[in-house]
Scaffold this motif. Structure first.
Motif: not given
Length: 186
Positions: A111-120
């Motif tokens: 149930d967790i929705w995650h949008i990462p920003g700039l990924l290394l």
């Protein structure tokens, strides 16, 4: 890494500059994806999380018939910690609210929705543009400091030359002199 002004630079203190605020304060208009705030405020909160913290998290509360989220309540990024657990090797999200820590999985399995920003590479947590710039400036300052020190000391790399044979003092001096000439580009 060397931050430029570590005591002064934070995602919230950076909002004092009109440039950062204008980049972070973007709005969109439509319907409500969350129950508590209008869509425009939801999108603004999403963007602020991405721009200031590098990640946006939400808890999926409702789905349509195909299992696609239709209602997501955004979570404060500081309350969520993604972590690859050693026991299972899976990515889990630890959410702390009101002193309670709960474990969740990422949508579509959880149930967790995650949008990462700039990924290394190799990371599951994104960097905000501010943190990314801070890292880039720190690396540049570190390289500048190293270069100034290295070339200020004659530009000779530290080295230990060794051999399994006997060497006289005269031979050692000759090897040392040739090594210094070779590393100085002369």
């Amino acid at each position: 890494l060397l931050p430029l002004f570590p005591a002064l630079l934070s995602p919230f203190s950076s909002l004092a500059t009109s440039w950062t605020w204008s980049c972070a304060n973007r709005r969109a208009f439509s319907e409500t994806p969350g129950a508590l705030i209008p869509r425009s405020a939801w999108v603004e909160s999403l963007l602020m999380s991405l721009l200031l913290r590098g990640n946006a998290y939400g808890q999926v509360l409702e789905y349509n018939g195909q299992g696609v989220p239709t209602r997501i309540e955004l979570l404060t990024p500081e309350l969520v910690r993604p972590e690859v657990t050693r026991a299972t090797g899976r990515l889990e999200y630890f959410v702390t609210m009101d002193g309670q820590r709960t474990t969740h999985e990422r949508w579509p399995n959880g149930d967790i929705w995650h949008i990462p920003g700039l990924l290394l590479p190799g990371n599951v947590v994104g960097l905000s543009p501010i943190e990314y710039a801070k890292q880039a400036i720190g690396q540049g300052l570190g390289a500048e400091k190293f270069g100034a020190q290295f070339f200020g000391e004659g530009g000779v790399p530290a080295a230990i030359l060794s051999t399994d044979q006997q060497v006289t003092e005269e031979q050692a001096a000759t090897v040392k002199s040739r090594f210094i000439q070779a590393t100085r580009g002369r």
